[in-house]
Each structure stands twice: as C-alpha cells, then as structure tokens.
Design an enzyme around this catalytic site. Structure first.
Site, PDB file in Angstrom:
ATOM      1  N   THR A  33     -62.608  76.315  64.872  1.00 44.10           N
ATOM      2  CA  THR A  33     -61.678  75.375  65.501  1.00 44.10           C
ATOM      3  C   THR A  33     -61.138  75.977  66.796  1.00 44.10           C
ATOM      4  OG1 THR A  33     -59.785  73.928  65.028  1.00 44.10           O
ATOM      5  CG2 THR A  33     -59.629  76.172  64.213  1.00 44.10           C
ATOM      6  N   ASN A  34     -60.040  75.445  67.326  1.00 45.75           N
ATOM      7  CA  ASN A  34     -59.432  75.985  68.547  1.00 45.75           C
ATOM      8  C   ASN A  34     -57.908  75.865  68.465  1.00 45.75           C
ATOM      9  OD1 ASN A  34     -58.593  73.334  69.741  1.00 45.75           O
ATOM     10  ND2 ASN A  34     -60.806  72.987  69.616  1.00 45.75           N
ATOM     11  N   HIS A  35     -57.220  76.297  69.529  1.00 42.99           N
ATOM     12  CA  HIS A  35     -55.758  76.398  69.502  1.00 42.99           C
ATOM     13  C   HIS A  35     -55.008  75.109  69.824  1.00 42.99           C
ATOM     14  CE1 HIS A  35     -55.375  80.598  68.650  1.00 42.99           C
ATOM     15  NE2 HIS A  35     -56.203  80.931  69.630  1.00 42.99           N
TER      16      HIS A  35
END
Ligand code: CTP
Ligand code: CA
Length: 227
Positions: A33-35
C-alpha cells in the site's frame, strides 16, 4: 466566483470521487500500500456536498469516517476501485480522482500464507500494472468533467501538464510531496492547479480550506467549459 454562483453550478450535480490508498494483497496476511490518509479526498467530498452536489465517495482503507450525506463505497484493491468507479462513472457530472492508486499489484494472490523457503535469503515479488482508473473514465464517450491529482517530487508543472494531456483531463491538482507539510498523511497541503490554457496556485492551507477553494475552482472551470 461567489458562493451563490458556485451553488448554482453544483446544485444537484452528481460528483464521484476516489480517495485514500489501495491495498494490493499478496496472501491472506500481507499487502502492498502507500501513505495516503484520504484526508484531501474526504475534505473535497464534504465541501462539494456542502455546495449542493450529490456526492459518491469510493474509498480505499482509511481511518476517517465519511461526511454525513455522502454515499460511501468501500473498496480494497485498485481493481475493486476500478470496478466501483467505472460502473458508476457514466451517470456522473464530475469525477475527481484523489486516490493514491497502486500502479502495480502482485501478479498473483495466493490463498495460503507465503512461507519462508529453505535457505533462500532473497525473494522476488512479481508485479503487474493496474488499470488507470482516471484515464479510463476520461476516455468514456459521455465523460464527466475530470479532475486528477499529481503527487510529484520534482518538475511539478512539467509532469502535471503531461498527465493533464495524456489522460485527457479537464483539470489537474499538483503537489510537491517532497516539501514537509504538503501531501501525504498531513493535515495541510499546497496545490498548483493546471488546465489547458491556464492555472492557479493555492498556497499552503488546511486540507479543508483547500477543498473549499478547489470546489469553487471546479465550478468556475465547468461554467467556462460549458460556454
Ligand atoms: N490514477 C488512477 N488510477 C491509477 C493511477 C493513477 O486513477 N491506476 C489517478 C490518481 O488518482 C491521480 C492521477 O491518476 O488523480 C495521477 O496519479 P499519479 O500517481 O500522480 O500519476 P500516474 O499516472 O500513476 O504516474 P506516476 O505515478 O508514474 O507519476
Ligand atoms: Ca502513480
């Protein structure tokens, strides 16, 4: 544009927005995933609704609750988000792509937890490209007014205008995520907004304040495009 003019353009308009990250599963316990926090997209959904639009929010996994009155569609992966958006896009007046969609997903998701094997110190995960949700919506025959985002670490205008043109967007909101206080996982942002023959800079402010300005700008540009 006055508040009244914004309300006149947006009253009863259907606005679809994506927000948050996507989650690309490898096995039952792991994902990529990402931030992205979803804050910018959720603020936009709230402000567009306050301005009179009928808002549907397609959201990846985030820790905030949806604004009251907004229809929330929860999704996990980029493929799920693609399906949720494309099945609704045709009937929309405006599409805002604020989600940080994973560009790639694991080539396969396995049903059982991946185990360490033998004495291999390295492991390679094969990734395949996800579809571009925004570009696919903008390619529809009866396309809504399309607004994209561009998070960059350098050459902001160059890359943002490239995306505006390549994806056939009506507007793109670009931010330099390399500067503290802008973009991922913070409460503030600064945006350079571009369209075909112009642009506008929105200086550092809370995501709520920026959302109000962005909704105004979208209404303004839609009114111009219709003339
Ligand atoms: N986007 C999308 N679907 C994807 C990838 C991106 O809808 N699979 C949308 C994002 O929501 C954003 C815009 O496209 O509105 C630009 O995303 P960005 O990641 O900045 O651009 P990319 O085209 O993916 O290019 P790159 O990551 O290589 O800079
Ligand atoms: Ca990307």
């Amino acid at each position: 544009f006055s508040k009244r003019e914004v309300a006149q353009v947006l009253a009863g308009k259907k606005l679809l927005i994506t927000a948050g990250p996507t989650r690309e599963e490898l096995d039952p316990v792991r994902y990529i995933t990402n931030h992205s926090s979803g804050k910018m997209g959720y603020a936009l959904a709230e402000m567009a609704m306050a301005a009179g639009a009928q808002v549907t929010l397609v959201s990846g996994p985030v820790n905030i609750s949806a604004p009251k009155g907004v229809e929330l569609v929860r999704v996990g992966s980029a493929l799920d988000m693609h399906q949720a958006v494309l099945s609704r896009a045709q009937s929309q007046d405006i599409f805002v792509a604020a989600a940080a969609v994973a560009d790639y997903r694991p080539a396969s998701r396995v049903d059982q937890k991946i185990k360490k094997t033998g004495d291999n110190d390295d492991m390679v995960i094969e990734l395949v490209r996800n579809p571009d949700i925004l570009a696919d919506v903008a390619a529809l025959a009866n396309k809504p007014f399309c607004v994209g985002f561009a998070a960059e670490t350098r050459d902001l205008e160059h890359y943002a205008r490239g995306k505006l043109k390549r994806k056939k967007l009506d507007m793109i909101c670009a931010n330099l995520v390399s500067i503290p206080g802008q973009g991922f996982n913070v409460d503030t942002n600064a945006l350079d907004v571009f369209w075909k023959d112009g642009g506008k800079s929105l200086s550092l402010a809370s995501k709520q304040q920026l959302a109000v300005l962005l909704v105004e700008l979208i209404a303004e540009r839609m009114a111009v495009a219709r003339q």
